[in-house]
Motif scaffolding. Structure first.
Motif, PDB file in Angstrom:
ATOM      1  N   LEU A 208     -11.845   4.090 -15.548  1.00  0.00           N
ATOM      2  CA  LEU A 208     -10.780   3.129 -15.265  1.00  0.00           C
ATOM      3  C   LEU A 208      -9.922   3.645 -14.119  1.00  0.00           C
ATOM      4  N   LEU A 209      -9.747   2.822 -13.082  1.00  0.00           N
ATOM      5  CA  LEU A 209      -8.898   3.141 -11.945  1.00  0.00           C
ATOM      6  C   LEU A 209      -7.740   2.162 -11.895  1.00  0.00           C
ATOM      7  N   ARG A 210      -6.544   2.669 -11.507  1.00  0.00           N
ATOM      8  CA  ARG A 210      -5.338   1.832 -11.517  1.00  0.00           C
ATOM      9  C   ARG A 210      -4.861   1.479 -10.110  1.00  0.00           C
ATOM     10  N   THR A 211      -5.632   1.810  -9.110  1.00  0.00           N
ATOM     11  CA  THR A 211      -5.258   1.537  -7.725  1.00  0.00           C
ATOM     12  C   THR A 211      -5.441   0.054  -7.406  1.00  0.00           C
ATOM     13  N   MET A 212      -4.932  -0.380  -6.240  1.00  0.00           N
ATOM     14  CA  MET A 212      -5.104  -1.763  -5.815  1.00  0.00           C
ATOM     15  C   MET A 212      -6.575  -2.019  -5.491  1.00  0.00           C
ATOM     16  N   PRO A 213      -7.075  -3.222  -5.801  1.00  0.00           N
ATOM     17  CA  PRO A 213      -8.513  -3.496  -5.665  1.00  0.00           C
ATOM     18  C   PRO A 213      -9.089  -3.255  -4.279  1.00  0.00           C
ATOM     19  N   ASP A 214      -8.366  -3.644  -3.233  1.00  0.00           N
ATOM     20  CA  ASP A 214      -8.930  -3.428  -1.892  1.00  0.00           C
ATOM     21  C   ASP A 214      -9.032  -1.942  -1.573  1.00  0.00           C
ATOM     22  N   ASP A 215      -8.029  -1.167  -2.009  1.00  0.00           N
ATOM     23  CA  ASP A 215      -8.099   0.280  -1.804  1.00  0.00           C
ATOM     24  C   ASP A 215      -9.246   0.892  -2.602  1.00  0.00           C
ATOM     25  N   THR A 216      -9.442   0.387  -3.809  1.00  0.00           N
ATOM     26  CA  THR A 216     -10.503   0.914  -4.673  1.00  0.00           C
ATOM     27  C   THR A 216     -11.882   0.682  -4.051  1.00  0.00           C
ATOM     28  N   VAL A 217     -12.142  -0.559  -3.653  1.00  0.00           N
ATOM     29  CA  VAL A 217     -13.454  -0.890  -3.086  1.00  0.00           C
ATOM     30  C   VAL A 217     -13.687  -0.125  -1.791  1.00  0.00           C
ATOM     31  N   THR A 218     -12.660  -0.016  -0.971  1.00  0.00           N
ATOM     32  CA  THR A 218     -12.802   0.725   0.285  1.00  0.00           C
ATOM     33  C   THR A 218     -13.148   2.183   0.021  1.00  0.00           C
ATOM     34  N   ALA A 219     -12.452   2.787  -0.947  1.00  0.00           N
ATOM     35  CA  ALA A 219     -12.669   4.204  -1.244  1.00  0.00           C
ATOM     36  C   ALA A 219     -14.052   4.461  -1.837  1.00  0.00           C
ATOM     37  N   LEU A 220     -14.571   3.510  -2.609  1.00  0.00           N
ATOM     38  CA  LEU A 220     -15.862   3.702  -3.273  1.00  0.00           C
ATOM     39  C   LEU A 220     -17.043   3.425  -2.347  1.00  0.00           C
ATOM     40  N   LYS A 221     -16.813   2.801  -1.209  1.00  0.00           N
ATOM     41  CA  LYS A 221     -17.863   2.566  -0.198  1.00  0.00           C
ATOM     42  C   LYS A 221     -19.127   1.962  -0.825  1.00  0.00           C
ATOM     43  N   PRO A 222     -19.074   0.709  -1.278  1.00  0.00           N
ATOM     44  CA  PRO A 222     -20.249   0.089  -1.898  1.00  0.00           C
ATOM     45  C   PRO A 222     -21.476   0.139  -1.000  1.00  0.00           C
ATOM     46  N   ASP A 223     -22.603   0.558  -1.603  1.00  0.00           N
ATOM     47  CA  ASP A 223     -23.863   0.617  -0.871  1.00  0.00           C
ATOM     48  C   ASP A 223     -24.857  -0.360  -1.487  1.00  0.00           C
ATOM     49  N   GLY A 224     -26.102  -0.236  -1.103  1.00  0.00           N
ATOM     50  CA  GLY A 224     -27.128  -1.157  -1.581  1.00  0.00           C
ATOM     51  C   GLY A 224     -27.468  -1.025  -3.043  1.00  0.00           C
ATOM     52  N   HIS A 225     -26.890  -0.037  -3.728  1.00  0.00           N
ATOM     53  CA  HIS A 225     -27.060   0.125  -5.168  1.00  0.00           C
ATOM     54  C   HIS A 225     -25.788  -0.215  -5.928  1.00  0.00           C
ATOM     55  N   THR A 226     -24.877  -0.942  -5.293  1.00  0.00           N
ATOM     56  CA  THR A 226     -23.573  -1.233  -5.884  1.00  0.00           C
ATOM     57  C   THR A 226     -23.369  -2.736  -5.999  1.00  0.00           C
ATOM     58  N   ALA A 227     -22.817  -3.167  -7.139  1.00  0.00           N
ATOM     59  CA  ALA A 227     -22.391  -4.552  -7.342  1.00  0.00           C
ATOM     60  C   ALA A 227     -20.885  -4.566  -7.565  1.00  0.00           C
ATOM     61  N   VAL A 228     -20.216  -5.596  -7.052  1.00  0.00           N
ATOM     62  CA  VAL A 228     -18.779  -5.755  -7.219  1.00  0.00           C
ATOM     63  C   VAL A 228     -18.523  -7.139  -7.801  1.00  0.00           C
ATOM     64  N   ILE A 229     -17.789  -7.192  -8.918  1.00  0.00           N
ATOM     65  CA  ILE A 229     -17.518  -8.468  -9.571  1.00  0.00           C
ATOM     66  C   ILE A 229     -16.030  -8.574  -9.877  1.00  0.00           C
TER      67      ILE A 229
END
Length: 334
Positions: A208-229
């Motif tokens: 569980l992360l409590r950061t703002m969603p745009d910061d979270t997604v940016t930091a996690l660097k989604p790749d071709g094995h990542t889904a975001v919902i």
């Protein structure tokens, strides 16, 4: 709800600690219409108990017989093949000409079960290199390439979650979705800065992360094995996450909500965040397969079914309601 990999290794650890001889079988190659893909594993105990599967039952029966005869969990790892000719294919339930190749590995202290299990329990990925001549195992950090590899001297396998699922929102449906996704081998990351939702949220194996969603997604660097919902129904949170996700390499980006809300969401993303038509075309919504799902666990099933289809390159057509179905007759499906 643990994934298959973790469940098998836990069972191996328990059996070994109880003094049983155990052998681990891993599919390394298949030809024809094999029931299980490479990397699938089975553990056989000396009295015939089974955890996991490599064939749906037919090959396991032969392994159980050998285990009970005391000839399976001996010596060093060996490579075996099933179903190489028509007679064997018929005996083991494989299509004629089908072939399954396995590495059978006696479980001993050199197998390093507990160390691997500790890594898997922490949600980590690990690269496991088995030396065939000695049975010695080396555990290494996971690499970007996670393909199983069998050479004349080693078997290299990868363990732990191979896929990531980033969920925006820690509501009720996220509980079900996170549990089910963990069982499917996803590393689950839940993001919600709202105290009223994040406080008390807990799913074993999920972060569980409590950061703002745009910061979270940016930091996690989604790749071709990542889904975001996005699951919050709050544009201030969902839109921020989707903006970053649609600009990433994520293999799936989705958002909950009706078709009307989806159209409004796309308008906002285009107008306020400059998302292109090509980026917006990647957005799945309403999220999940259209199967009449109404309750949170049913919707979670539909979402994971769509993720699975996308992963394997399938497009599911629009559904047709079948007259006479029980739910339809009960008025549960509109």
């Amino acid at each position: 709800m643990d994934n298959i990999d973790l469940n098998i290794w836990r069972q191996v650890a328990l059996w070994s600690a109880a003094g049983h001889r155990v052998v681990l079988g891993t599919i390394t190659r298949t030809w024809g219409s094999a029931p299980r893909p490479p990397g699938s594993a089975v553990a056989i105990r000396d009295d015939g108990l089974v955890a996991g599967s490599v064939s749906g039952g037919c090959i396991e029966d032969d392994l159980v017989d050998k285990a009970r005869e005391g000839v399976l969990a001996e010596g060093v790892p060996k490579v075996v093949r099933y179903g190489i000719d028509a007679d064997a294919a018929h005996r083991f339930g494989l299509p004629c000409g089908g072939l399954i190749e396995l590495v059978l590995e006696p479980v001993l202290p050199r197998t390093r079960v507990d160390e691997l299990l500790d890594r898997l329990a922490r949600g980590e990925r690990a690269r496991r290199v088995l030396t065939l001549a000695s049975g010695e195992v080396e555990l290494q950090p996971a690499t970007e390439t996670d393909e199983l590899e069998l050479t004349d001297t080693t078997l290299t396998t990868h363990h732990g979650p191979h896929w990531r699922l980033i969920l925006i929102g820690a509501g009720q449906m996220t509980q079900y979705l996170a549990q089910m996704a963990t069982a499917l081998g996803y590393q689950v990351i839940v993001n919600d800065p709202r105290e009223e939702y994040a406080e008390g949220f807990e799913v074993p194996g999920a972060t569980l992360l409590r950061t703002m969603p745009d910061d979270t997604v940016t930091a996690l660097k989604p790749d071709g094995h990542t889904a975001v919902i996005a699951l919050t129904h709050d544009p201030k949170l969902d839109d921020l996450a989707l903006m970053e996700a649609l600009a990433s390499d994520a293999f799936y980006v989705g958002a909950i909500g009706s078709r009307v809300n989806q159209a409004k969401r796309k308008e906002r993303l285009a107008e306020h965040f400059g998302m292109t038509p090509e980026q917006l075309a990647r957005l799945h919504g309403p999220v999940g397969l259209k199967n009449g799902a109404r309750t949170p666990p049913e919707i979670a099933v539909s979402i994971l079914a769509e993720l699975t289809a996308v992963r394997y390159g399938y497009r599911i057509p629009e559904p047709v309601v079948v007259k006479g179905a029980a739910a339809v007759e009960a008025g549960c499906v509109s």
